[in-house]
Design an enzyme around this catalytic site. Structure first.
Site, PDB file in Angstrom:
ATOM      1  N   GLU A 205      68.635 -69.322   4.278  1.00 56.36           N
ATOM      2  CA  GLU A 205      67.259 -69.824   4.401  1.00 56.36           C
ATOM      3  C   GLU A 205      67.041 -70.995   3.447  1.00 56.36           C
ATOM      4  O   GLU A 205      66.324 -71.934   3.745  1.00 56.36           O
ATOM      5  CB  GLU A 205      66.246 -68.699   4.125  1.00 56.36           C
ATOM      6  CG  GLU A 205      64.799 -69.151   4.318  1.00 56.36           C
ATOM      7  CD  GLU A 205      63.767 -68.029   4.233  1.00 56.36           C
ATOM      8  OE1 GLU A 205      64.108 -66.857   4.495  1.00 56.36           O
ATOM      9  OE2 GLU A 205      62.606 -68.334   3.892  1.00 56.36           O
ATOM     10  N   ARG A 283      55.925 -60.435  -0.949  1.00 55.20           N
ATOM     11  CA  ARG A 283      56.158 -59.464   0.118  1.00 55.20           C
ATOM     12  C   ARG A 283      56.349 -58.056  -0.462  1.00 55.20           C
ATOM     13  O   ARG A 283      55.878 -57.079   0.108  1.00 55.20           O
ATOM     14  CB  ARG A 283      57.360 -59.879   0.973  1.00 55.20           C
ATOM     15  CG  ARG A 283      57.648 -58.942   2.117  1.00 55.20           C
ATOM     16  CD  ARG A 283      58.652 -59.526   3.109  1.00 55.20           C
ATOM     17  NE  ARG A 283      58.070 -60.587   3.907  1.00 55.20           N
ATOM     18  CZ  ARG A 283      57.304 -60.394   4.986  1.00 55.20           C
ATOM     19  NH1 ARG A 283      57.042 -59.167   5.408  1.00 55.20           N
ATOM     20  NH2 ARG A 283      56.801 -61.420   5.639  1.00 55.20           N
ATOM     21  N   GLU A 664      64.050 -57.715  10.725  1.00 58.07           N
ATOM     22  CA  GLU A 664      64.131 -57.120   9.389  1.00 58.07           C
ATOM     23  C   GLU A 664      63.620 -55.679   9.279  1.00 58.07           C
ATOM     24  O   GLU A 664      64.140 -54.900   8.485  1.00 58.07           O
ATOM     25  CB  GLU A 664      63.340 -57.997   8.404  1.00 58.07           C
ATOM     26  CG  GLU A 664      63.898 -59.387   8.227  1.00 58.07           C
ATOM     27  CD  GLU A 664      62.909 -60.291   7.502  1.00 58.07           C
ATOM     28  OE1 GLU A 664      61.883 -60.657   8.111  1.00 58.07           O
ATOM     29  OE2 GLU A 664      63.166 -60.606   6.343  1.00 58.07           O
TER      30      GLU A 664
HETATM   31  N1  MTE Z   1      70.964 -60.665  13.294  1.00 57.73           N
HETATM   32  C1  MTE Z   1      72.187 -61.257  13.291  1.00 57.73           C
HETATM   33  N2  MTE Z   1      73.083 -60.886  14.212  1.00 57.73           N
HETATM   34  N3  MTE Z   1      72.514 -62.198  12.364  1.00 57.73           N
HETATM   35  C2  MTE Z   1      71.629 -62.589  11.383  1.00 57.73           C
HETATM   36  O1  MTE Z   1      71.948 -63.451  10.559  1.00 57.73           O
HETATM   37  N4  MTE Z   1      69.370 -62.290  10.417  1.00 57.73           N
HETATM   38  C3  MTE Z   1      68.263 -61.361  10.244  1.00 57.73           C
HETATM   39  C4  MTE Z   1      67.742 -60.871  11.587  1.00 57.73           C
HETATM   40  N5  MTE Z   1      68.826 -60.443  12.417  1.00 57.73           N
HETATM   41  C5  MTE Z   1      70.329 -61.974  11.360  1.00 57.73           C
HETATM   42  C6  MTE Z   1      70.032 -61.023  12.374  1.00 57.73           C
HETATM   43  C7  MTE Z   1      67.135 -61.908   9.497  1.00 57.73           C
HETATM   44  S1  MTE Z   1      67.222 -61.951   7.820  1.00 57.73           S
HETATM   45  C8  MTE Z   1      65.994 -62.342  10.119  1.00 57.73           C
HETATM   46  S2  MTE Z   1      64.673 -62.886   9.244  1.00 57.73           S
HETATM   47  C9  MTE Z   1      65.876 -62.360  11.578  1.00 57.73           C
HETATM   48  O2  MTE Z   1      67.063 -61.941  12.221  1.00 57.73           O
HETATM   49  C10 MTE Z   1      65.515 -63.774  12.015  1.00 57.73           C
HETATM   50  O3  MTE Z   1      65.495 -63.927  13.373  1.00 57.73           O
HETATM   51  P1  MTE Z   1      64.207 -63.573  14.260  1.00 57.73           P
HETATM   52  O4  MTE Z   1      63.022 -64.147  13.562  1.00 57.73           O
HETATM   53  O5  MTE Z   1      64.548 -64.210  15.544  1.00 57.73           O
HETATM   54  O6  MTE Z   1      64.150 -62.086  14.302  1.00 57.73           O
HETATM   55  N1  GUN Z   2      61.556 -63.839   5.079  1.00 53.41           N
HETATM   56  C1  GUN Z   2      60.867 -62.692   5.256  1.00 53.41           C
HETATM   57  N2  GUN Z   2      59.617 -62.843   4.874  1.00 53.41           N
HETATM   58  C2  GUN Z   2      59.486 -64.096   4.439  1.00 53.41           C
HETATM   59  C3  GUN Z   2      58.420 -64.804   3.909  1.00 53.41           C
HETATM   60  O1  GUN Z   2      57.311 -64.305   3.777  1.00 53.41           O
HETATM   61  N3  GUN Z   2      58.681 -66.084   3.548  1.00 53.41           N
HETATM   62  C4  GUN Z   2      59.894 -66.648   3.693  1.00 53.41           C
HETATM   63  N4  GUN Z   2      60.074 -67.895   3.317  1.00 53.41           N
HETATM   64  N5  GUN Z   2      60.923 -65.992   4.211  1.00 53.41           N
HETATM   65  C5  GUN Z   2      60.714 -64.730   4.571  1.00 53.41           C
HETATM   66 MO1  MOS Z   3      65.302 -63.303   6.963  1.00 56.59          MO
HETATM   67  S1  MOS Z   3      65.512 -62.620   5.038  1.00 56.59           S
HETATM   68  O1  MOS Z   3      63.607 -63.656   6.707  1.00 56.59           O
HETATM   69  O2  MOS Z   3      66.071 -64.809   6.828  1.00 56.59           O
END
Ligand code: MTE
Ligand code: GUN
Ligand code: MOS
Length: 726
Positions: A205, A283, A664
């Site tokens: 991120e 959070r 998540e």
């Molecule tokens: N799933 C896979 N296969 N690979 C990933 O890197 N990242 C996770 C989740 N699922 C991830 C994953 C995280 S940290 C987040 S925030 C969400 O996917 C982001 O994607 P979304 O907003 O489309 O759910």
């Molecule tokens: N990933 C999950 N929650 C958050 C959020 O509130 N801010 C950001 N930057 N990333 C997140």
């Molecule tokens: Mo997920 S920790 O919000 O990239």
């Protein structure tokens, strides 16, 4: 991606000290190495050498005078190949004068080393009268994201001050913005492109950005493409992990054992720079209630600045950490008052229409319903009784079971990030090029977006294609994070479809096929491109005032896990796990089940086997799979059932097709394995003359489990499972 013509490789020169003054840097031996082109450090940054991922610009791209952790980047060696660059980078000689350093949360507290922004949520009166008050502390460790593809960047200097960046990032927009600032160029000269990631999990991120900046600086000076892909040990040592937490809690109950007040201080280990840590803390503060109604709350969060890698986002982003603290105070209090775990939890569940400590009303609050569905489906009561029987017969192997709920707030806590864009081009042959602001990292986002677009335009899925995510297709996109990407980008895609549909309405009314519609519209000179946009409505929480909406809605669920623990070795087996979740009206149940399984296993690993260990000098010891244990195939629950809440409404859910964020929220449920292990230990301790409550830091590694058994072997070893090491 194949090697570009004339491509160079950049290898990082890293600090070997946790905190030190840089006295001198001698690059002569490195530069004399055949095949080496150049060394670049802080003096070679064309623009700004300082950046920050969120609230503070407190990070240097290249360390100038001081280093703040082992692995901080001091410079880069650019050479013809990876092997040459890495060999030469090791030949750069740096002299330091060491300064005092801190590694753990406890050391930071003692040294008063904090990021200067304390966040808090206060509701009601925490000094309200309580019949009973309990105090405790919860400690939990960090976690390496361990994406299969390590951090990687390729920068192509295209001349005329234009740069193309291919990066393994969840955040193309911020990569573009920070590279522009570092090169001293405007953002319109920089394009960042992302095909897909071999996993991100939050680790990309923000932490890919320094790498992108450094390769851009190298490409700027050499006028050639430059690539860098971190080795696994480098990636683990320098790119940051989940923030470890420590929570001090004081909880008051009334005479009927209802929760009255929670007074809590949360500390996280931010590492050497602030990165996203303050947002992680926000959070966490918003998840310290988990699913329990507590009328009076004071929650204060402080981010410890330490001399380790800068910790960052990891799936859950402070939510799981806070949920763990909540479920440990619930567990320990139930033990201290002698009530069953389940009864104490159930009687304190939020009810529909109640408000959280951040003053958000709970609507479509189905957690109790889904929890009881799971309890029934998993045959919880009968299995608990069977475990009690088993444990009476078995001295050295004990079983345990847990039933753990969760709720997870969907929205970025930073208001401005709750926006998304999309772009649709329809070509004359009827095929559709779809772009949106989100990055595909295995979570199935592109598949869902194609579904939304196909539904929106009423055309087959295979007429739609997504090439890549790119800042020159959708500008100002938020990071693909916070589980909100399909909600937000989905709405932006739908908006673009709506615009196109309006223009094509007259053609559709004639009953033409899609190809005919597009053909006629083209000859009538109708605009066949659209730019969709969405901003999440209703949000606007004001920190300090404790007013305004923090989250758009909540995803919720519960899990039951059963384990068998070998008390002599401290190892365990997961016999069965069941998860029940409310995902609204799922756009793609297969993808969502995969997300639940993956998140659960990651949460299980975090809370059981994955442990980051540091030498006292601040160097990370656990730099690879040899000594950092992510779950393997045999760790998967022997029986693993996933289901969705049944018979529930989603009246208040205003997302695209009423689907809910899934990425998540299930991660915390993986800690049901930890709580089941703890339950097995509770039986063992009863038998071994330790009937009271106990605390068990996370992760529950075999060492910690073995030391918590409470038998004469553990006691006589006199090696207390060391508390407070992080
Ligand atoms: N799933 C896979 N296969 N690979 C990933 O890197 N990242 C996770 C989740 N699922 C991830 C994953 C995280 S940290 C987040 S925030 C969400 O996917 C982001 O994607 P979304 O907003 O489309 O759910
Ligand atoms: N990933 C999950 N929650 C958050 C959020 O509130 N801010 C950001 N930057 N990333 C997140
Ligand atoms: Mo997920 S920790 O919000 O990239």
């Amino acid at each position: 991606m194949p090697t570009l013509h004339n491509e160079l490789y950049g290898a990082m020169v890293l600090s070997s000290r946790a905190h030190a003054k840089i006295v001198s840097i001698d690059t002569s031996a490195a530069l004399a190495h055949p095949g080496v082109k150049a060394y670049y450090g802080h003096k070679d940054v064309p623009g700004n050498n300082v950046w920050g991922a969120a609230m503070f610009d407190d990070e240097e791209i290249f360390a100038s005078e001081e280093v703040h952790c082992v692995g901080q980047i001091i410079g880069v060696i650019v050479a013809d190949s990876q092997v040459i660059a890495q060999e030469a980078a090791r030949k750069v000689k740096i002299e330091y004068i060491d300064l005092p350093h801190v590694v753990t949360i406890d050391e930071a507290i003692a040294a008063d080393s904090f990021i200067p922004l304390t966040k808090s949520i206060v509701k009601g009166d925490v000094d309200a009268k309580c019949a009973k008050v309990f105090e405790g502390q919860t400690r939990l460790g960090g976690q390496e994201q361990f994406y299969l593809e390590t951090q990687v960047v390729l920068v192509n200097n295209k001349g005329e001050s234009e740069f193309e960046i291919y990066a393994s990032t969840q955040n193309a927009n911020e990569t573009q913005a920070v590279v522009a600032s570092v090169l001293g160029l405007s953002a319109n000269k920089i394009a960042c492109k992302v095909k897909r990631l071999g996993g991100g999990f939050g680790g990309k991120e923000s932490r890919t950005i320094p790498l992108a900046c450094i390769m851009s600086i190298a490409s700027y000076h050499t006028k050639r493409p430059v690539r860098c892909m971190l080795d696994r040990n480098e990636d683990m040592a320098i790119s940051g992990q989940r923030n470890p937490f420590m929570g001090k809690w004081k909880v008051g109950l009334d005479e009927n054992n209802k929760l009255v007040a929670l007074d809590t201080e949360l500390y996280l280990n931010a590492g050497w720079s602030s990165d996203l840590s303050v947002a992680v803390m926000e959070r966490a503060l918003g998840h310290i209630d988990n699913v329990y109604y507590i009328p009076n709350v004071r929650a204060v969060g402080r981010c410890c600045r330490t001399n380790i890698h800068s910790n960052t986002a990891f799936r859950g982003f402070g939510g799981p950490q806070a949920n763990v603290i909540a479920e440990t105070y619930m567990t320990e209090i139930a033990e201290r008052i002698g009530m069953s775990q389940e009864q104490f939890r159930e009687m304190n569940f939020y009810k529909e229409g109640q408000t959280t400590h951040f003053n958000q009303e709970l609507k479509d609050w189905h957690l109790p319903k889904g929890y009881f569905q799971l309890k029934e489906k998993s045959n919880f009561d009968a299995r608990k009784a069977a475990i009690e029987e088993f444990n009476k017969q078995s001295k050295w192997r004990k079983r345990g079971i847990s039933l753990i709920p969760t709720k997870y707030g969907i929205s970025f806590t930073a208001l401005h990030l709750n926006q998304a864009g999309a772009m649709i081009h329809i070509y004359h042959d009827g095929s559709v090029l779809l772009s949106h602001g989100g990055v595909e990292m295995g979570q199935g986002l592109h598949t869902k977006m194609i579904q939304v677009c196909a539904e929106g335009l009423q055309i087959p899925l295979d007429m739609i294609h997504i090439v890549e995510t790119s800042t020159d297709k959708v500008a100002n996109a938020s990071p693909t994070a916070a589980s909100a990407s399909s909600d937000m980008n989905g709405m932006a895609v739908k908006d673009a479809c709506d615009q196109i549909n309006e223009r094509l309405e007259a053609y559709r009314a004639k009953g033409l096929s899609w190809k005919e519609i597009v053909h006629h519209a083209y000859f009538d000179r109708v605009n066949l491109s659209a730019n969709g946009f969405y901003k999440v409505p209703d949000l606007g929480y004001k920190w300090g005032e404790n007013k305004g909406q923090l989250f758009f809605y909540f995803t919720m669920g519960a899990a039951v896990s059963e384990v068998e623990v070998d008390l002599l070795t401290g190892s365990h087996t997961v016999i069965r796990s069941d998860v029940n979740m409310d995902l609204g009206r799922s756009i793609n149940p297969s993808i969502d089940i995969g997300q639940i399984e993956g998140a659960f296993i990651q949460g299980m690993g975090w809370s059981t086997t994955e442990e980051s260990l540091y030498f006292p000098n601040g160097r990370l010891f656990t730099q690879g799979p040899g000594n950092y244990k992510i779950p393997g195939f045999q760790c998967i629950p022997q029986e693993f059932n996933i289901s969705f809440f049944e018979d529930v409404t989603h009246e208040s859910v205003k997302t695209v097709y009423k689907s809910k964020g899934v990425g998540e929220p299930p991660l915390f449920l993986g800690t049901s394995v930890y709580f089941a292990i703890r339950n097995a230990l509770w039986y063992a301790r009863q038998e071994n003359g330790h009937p009271g409550s106990f605390s068990l830091s996370l992760p529950a590694t075999p060492e910690r489990i073995r030391m918590a058994v409470g038998d004469s072997i553990a006691e006589s070893s006199k090696l207390e499972a060391k508390q407070g090491e992080r």
